[in-house]
Design a protein around this motif. Sequence first.
Motif, PDB file in Angstrom:
ATOM      1  N   LEU A   5     -53.382   1.488  40.683  1.00 25.00           N
ATOM      2  CA  LEU A   5     -54.100   1.983  39.508  1.00 25.00           C
ATOM      3  C   LEU A   5     -55.570   2.240  39.777  1.00 25.00           C
ATOM      4  N   THR A   6     -55.964   2.316  41.042  1.00 23.62           N
ATOM      5  CA  THR A   6     -57.332   2.664  41.404  1.00 23.62           C
ATOM      6  C   THR A   6     -57.409   4.157  41.685  1.00 23.62           C
ATOM      7  N   PRO A   7     -58.277   4.894  40.988  1.00 23.23           N
ATOM      8  CA  PRO A   7     -58.327   6.350  41.206  1.00 23.23           C
ATOM      9  C   PRO A   7     -58.846   6.702  42.592  1.00 23.23           C
ATOM     10  N   LYS A   8     -58.344   7.782  43.122  1.00 27.56           N
ATOM     11  CA  LYS A   8     -58.791   8.261  44.431  1.00 27.56           C
ATOM     12  C   LYS A   8     -60.203   8.832  44.354  1.00 27.56           C
ATOM     13  N   SER A  56     -57.626  13.369  36.053  1.00 19.98           N
ATOM     14  CA  SER A  56     -57.407  11.918  36.045  1.00 19.98           C
ATOM     15  C   SER A  56     -58.011  11.239  37.269  1.00 19.98           C
ATOM     16  N   TYR A  58     -56.412  10.727  40.057  1.00 23.97           N
ATOM     17  CA  TYR A  58     -55.340  10.085  40.809  1.00 23.97           C
ATOM     18  C   TYR A  58     -54.563  11.131  41.607  1.00 23.97           C
ATOM     19  N   GLU A  59     -53.880  10.641  42.642  1.00 24.91           N
ATOM     20  CA  GLU A  59     -53.039  11.531  43.418  1.00 24.91           C
ATOM     21  C   GLU A  59     -51.922  12.093  42.540  1.00 24.91           C
ATOM     22  N   LYS A  62     -48.817   9.937  42.027  1.00 23.25           N
ATOM     23  CA  LYS A  62     -48.967   8.791  41.132  1.00 23.25           C
ATOM     24  C   LYS A  62     -48.867   9.229  39.671  1.00 23.25           C
ATOM     25  N   LEU A 126     -56.224   6.312  32.118  1.00 26.02           N
ATOM     26  CA  LEU A 126     -56.525   6.416  33.544  1.00 26.02           C
ATOM     27  C   LEU A 126     -57.992   6.714  33.822  1.00 26.02           C
TER      28      LEU A 126
END
Length: 267
Positions: A5-8, A56, A58-59, A62, A126
Amino acid sequence: MRRFLTPKRRTWLHQANPAAKLALMILLFLLTLFTHRLDFIFYQAILFTFLLFLLSGYEPWKVALLLFPFALIFASSAATMILFGKGTEIWWSWGLFRISEESFYRGIHIGFKAVAFAAEGLLFVLTTPSVALFYALMQQAKLPPKYAYSFMASVRLLPMVWEELLVRRNALLIRGVRRPRGLPGLVAHAKLYAVPLLSQSIRRAHRVAVAMEAKAFDGNRPRTYYYPTSYSRYDVLTLLLIALFAAAAYLLAVLYPPFHIADVRYH
């Protein structure tokens, strides 16, 4: 889970004030809730899902994994209405199952609403840390600190309860306690977990409450904050972005309607 749950990357949507984002998302939820035009809700689901993948941070895999349960909700909610809804224009019938034109369009309308709610909710969750949200609510929305810090403390306690559950399970396995078969045995086995976990949770909650009262969290005097929050240009950009996507969804529904249904309630 924390790593997952850690954003890229952090987008500018992460920089917007959480309280302002919450207010905008509530308005967006209300718009989605009271949308009865099938073409409009169809484009809302598509555009805000695209926005979720775009901003978001995120990948994509995900985001797709988080959206997968809502795809199942889309299928289940739509299928329930399609198979058991009422209608006069019957397309197919077999026993208790009846698919009519009205039930079909109402079913996919509910399904697209579920997808739109999921995309909008995940976009907020997110891009908004829970701690930042409650600090913003205390500073901008004047939420009393005793409620905000109580909720944050309860969120912090959840991983501890899970760890205690794992410790309890391993301790029982070492002692040779196995999960029995049958309902009476399962109920007795559940008590081996419920009573210790409940007692430990009550003790921990009592200690946290005493600590908060000792630090005057129930007082009304002015407080200082380690994480100051304020409004910025990113809040205006967020407002413009949500308004732009909502307007684009409505414009596409008018210009390129795939279903040509103005109000699904009266179709």
